[in-house]
Design an enzyme around this catalytic site. Structure first.
Site, PDB file in Angstrom:
ATOM      1  N   CYS A  83       0.872  -0.891  -0.315  1.00 21.74           N
ATOM      2  CA  CYS A  83      -0.059   0.147  -0.075  1.00 21.74           C
ATOM      3  C   CYS A  83       0.691   1.161  -0.410  1.00 21.74           C
ATOM      4  O   CYS A  83       2.132   1.577   0.439  1.00 21.74           O
ATOM      5  CB  CYS A  83      -0.917   0.123   1.095  1.00 21.74           C
ATOM      6  SG  CYS A  83      -2.004   1.233   0.757  1.00 21.74           S
TER       7      CYS A  83
ATOM      8  N   ASP B 149      -5.585  -2.318  10.864  1.00 17.41           N
ATOM      9  CA  ASP B 149      -5.162  -1.448  11.461  1.00 17.41           C
ATOM     10  C   ASP B 149      -4.682  -1.444  12.575  1.00 17.41           C
ATOM     11  O   ASP B 149      -5.667  -1.453  13.428  1.00 17.41           O
ATOM     12  CB  ASP B 149      -5.062  -0.922  10.678  1.00 17.41           C
ATOM     13  CG  ASP B 149      -3.589   0.310   9.769  1.00 17.41           C
ATOM     14  OD1 ASP B 149      -2.750  -0.089  10.913  1.00 17.41           O
ATOM     15  OD2 ASP B 149      -3.863   0.969   9.133  1.00 17.41           O
TER      16      ASP B 149
END
Length: 208
Positions: free
Chosen positions: A7, A128
């Site tokens: 990412c 996350d």
């Protein structure tokens, strides 16, 4: 076999090298407060191989904006990373027709029951580390907290993952864990990844 998402990509040449690796997802951040904001990058013109899914990452964006950018950049999936409701995620999925990944910041106070309304709405969760910046902190949350996850929706694991923690992730005995999402701990600088370190991580996982 577990999949890999890289990412926060911003550099076309770096993306070209990354796309030669056996990864599964590339994440592009459309949040202008991120250090890895895509800005003027034209993702549709990068010639990313079709087997690598292009994921757009959005934070509290208008649904019309997501739809517009998904079409412009020929995105394959959408990661919703803000405080969006389950109804909003359903609207994104219905309007774009794309898979939806809903991200949640996890800390010791996180209640996994909060995910219940999203269960029938999203394709994946992403867990996350909870930060005010909606990810990209390089900090790792306590993965033992995942024992409190009670739904069967598959998930991505993110947050402070570095080359040394890959083996620890592989020891997590959970079939719902489908994707390792790496970012800042594999960077030369924000938005520019260390391709050699990613290659080593892929070898550890067995994807190369």
């Amino acid at each position: 076999m577990i999949s890999i998402k890289v990412c926060g990509m911003t550099d076309p040449e770096n993306i070209k090298h990354l796309a030669n690796l056996p990864i599964n997802y590339i994440g592009f951040i459309f949040y202008d407060k991120s250090k890895r904001y895509v800005k003027d990058l034209n993702i549709a013109e990068l010639n990313i191989p079709s087997h690598i899914k292009k994921v757009g990452v959005f934070v509290n964006s208008p649904l019309t904006e997501i739809d517009k950018l998904a079409k412009k950049h020929q995105l394959d999936a959408l990661q919703i990373h803000g405080t969006e409701s389950a109804a909003y995620c359903k609207g994104v999925k219905e309007r774009t027709g794309l898979p939806v990944i809903k991200a949640f910041g996890v800390d010791g106070a996180f209640n996994f029951k909060f995910l219940d309304p999203y269960h029938q709405t999203v394709d994946y969760f992403l867990f996350d580390t909870k930060t005010p910046q909606y990810g990209g902190s390089g900090e790792r949350f306590d993965w033992s907290l995942l024992q409190g996850y009670h739904l069967d929706t598959p998930y991505f694991l993110s947050g402070g993952i570095d080359p040394n923690s890959i083996k620890t992730i592989l020891d997590i005995d959970d079939d719902r864990l489908k994707v390792i999402d790496i970012n800042s701990r594999f960077e030369v600088k924000p938005g520019l990844k260390n391709i050699t370190e990613i290659q080593h991580a892929l070898k550890t996982i067995g994807n190369e």
